[in-house]
Scaffold this motif. Structure first.
Motif, mmCIF file in Angstrom:
data_model
loop_
_atom_site.group_PDB
_atom_site.id
_atom_site.type_symbol
_atom_site.label_atom_id
_atom_site.label_comp_id
_atom_site.label_asym_id
_atom_site.label_seq_id
_atom_site.Cartn_x
_atom_site.Cartn_y
_atom_site.Cartn_z
ATOM 1 N N ARG A 62 1.902 3.580 -9.311
ATOM 2 C CA ARG A 62 1.188 2.761 -8.270
ATOM 3 C C ARG A 62 1.867 1.434 -8.600
ATOM 4 N NH1 ARG A 62 -3.990 3.484 -6.452
ATOM 5 N NH2 ARG A 62 -3.407 1.494 -5.597
ATOM 6 N N ARG A 107 -10.929 8.156 -7.747
ATOM 7 C CA ARG A 107 -9.785 9.050 -7.084
ATOM 8 C C ARG A 107 -8.804 9.875 -7.819
ATOM 9 N NH1 ARG A 107 -7.857 3.392 -3.859
ATOM 10 N NH2 ARG A 107 -10.142 2.905 -3.128
ATOM 11 N N ASP A 131 -9.042 3.331 -8.899
ATOM 12 C CA ASP A 131 -7.702 3.715 -8.762
ATOM 13 C C ASP A 131 -8.011 5.035 -9.858
ATOM 14 O OD1 ASP A 131 -6.294 2.378 -6.799
ATOM 15 O OD2 ASP A 131 -6.651 0.787 -8.658
ATOM 16 N N VAL A 157 -4.117 -2.071 -10.121
ATOM 17 C CA VAL A 157 -4.479 -1.092 -10.440
ATOM 18 C C VAL A 157 -5.706 -0.923 -11.373
ATOM 19 C CG1 VAL A 157 -3.938 1.270 -11.939
ATOM 20 C CG2 VAL A 157 -2.145 0.015 -10.723
ATOM 21 N N GLU A 158 -6.891 -0.306 -10.973
ATOM 22 C CA GLU A 158 -8.081 -0.316 -11.615
ATOM 23 C C GLU A 158 -8.237 0.801 -12.242
ATOM 24 O OE1 GLU A 158 -11.275 -3.380 -9.456
ATOM 25 O OE2 GLU A 158 -11.132 -1.279 -8.691
#
Length: 352
Positions: free
Chosen positions: A337, A217, A201, A168-169
């Motif tokens: 996620r 996103r 993300d 996860v970013e």
């Protein structure tokens, strides 16, 4: 020099044009480095647990540290056992058998001059294992070896550290300062091009005014709140209204050595606290003489500054504690996620 450069980063002229050839070269290096990681020419280590990266694409403070603490608390509230890895900005002690200088930041004994102000603050606030090293992958390996109970790693300011694979970013954007002139270092404040935000993300917009846009996103908001004030030399704590009343009619100095000191000064003003402003560079190492300040009756600083002043604090010194108040949807998003990634790993594992 630093003040001049930051002013130049807000416009496309003068210094920005002078440094443009260097910015173009820097951009080419950024692109080449990412390409080498994508082609796996440069190695990227994947941890056996999910990794959540919190970072930004600009230099200076955007609110990463409060968000890292908030993410750790979110994960713990959902039954996870998080740990944190960070770069560290101090003179990290190195051992002969560990040339990378991977060390744990113990909350009650670690000093910011050795480990960095942010890792020490995170360790003290979150009370989870925090490991620092210039090599975050090495820090993550050491953390997991020493703490097998850790089932998710949060990487502080690790967006550009591709040697550690991530699941996860999260990129933090300062809504007030935005992206300056939109140019790469050293012509502007960008570590990576703006299009990088469309690859992360989630984007967390810190602040209620300023830059807006559908950058990533998923987009979330964040602000700082739940303020309280604590005396550095005692256990006394005051609510904002009590602190404002206590300082009324007294000479107050506000001290900030963070990426965006004006945010702290404005925050105090909104709470009704009038103070003389003293801004220092981010990660500034304080000396006792700098805070003698004759005639000043009260000194108020950020938590990040307070961990660096504790050794020579006096009765005038107070810190303002704040929490990151994040869009509740971010917690759900991160949890989903992580769950999806864990499920994918289970499907990929060979069966006996």
């Amino acid at each position: 020099m630093r003040d001049w450069l930051e002013r130049e980063w807000q416009r496309r002229g003068g210094g920005a044009l002078v440094f443009l050839p260097l910015a173009l070269a820097f951009g080419a290096l950024v692109w080449l480095r990412r390409l080498l990681y994508r082609l796996r020419v440069l190695p990227s280590w994947r941890a056996p647990v999910p990794v959540v990266v919190v970072g930004n694409i600009t230099v200076g403070g955007t609110g990463k540290t409060p968000l890292v603490i908030a993410v750790v608390e979110m994960l713990a509230a959902r039954g996870r056992n998080p740990g944190v890895v960070a770069r560290g900005y101090g003179r990290v002690p190195r051992r002969e058998h560990d040339p990378l200088g991977v060390v744990r930041v113990y909350p009650d004994v670690a000093t910011p001059e050795h480990f960095g102000d942010e890792p020490v603050l995170i360790a003290r606030r979150s009370r989870v294992p925090v490991y620092v090293s210039p090599d975050r992958a090495a820090a993550a390996r050491s953390l997991l070896e020493a703490h097998p109970e850790v089932d998710v790693i949060v990487s502080d300011d690790g967006l550009q550290h591709y040697a550690l694979a991530r699941d996860v970013e999260i990129a933090v954007v300062d809504a007030e300062r935005g992206f300056g002139n939109g140019l790469l270092l050293p012509s502007g404040p960008l570590r990576e091009p703006l299009r990088r935000l469309r690859e992360v993300d989630a984007v967390v917009m810190h602040g209620e005014n300023g830059a807006r846009g559908d950058f990533g996103r998923r987009n979330f908001t964040m602000r700082l709140g739940n303020e309280s004030f604590a005396a550095l030399t005692s256990n006394q704590q005051l609510a904002p209204a009590e602190f404002a009343l206590m300082t009324r009619g007294r000479t107050v100095a506000a001290v900030a050595g963070i990426g965006n000191p004006e945010r702290f000064f404005d925050h105090l003003a909104r709470l009704g606290i009038a103070a003389r402003k003293l801004a220092f560079a981010d990660h500034h190492v304080y000396r006792a003489a700098e805070l003698k300040l004759p005639g000043v009756e009260v000194i108020v600083m950020t938590e990040k500054d307070a961990v660096k002043c504790a050794a020579f604090a006096d009765a005038r010194m107070w810190s303002m504690r704040v929490d990151a108040l994040v869009d509740p949807g971010l917690e759900t998003f991160i949890a989903e996620r992580i769950t999806a990634r864990s499920a994918a790993w289970s499907r990929d594992e060979p069966t006996n």
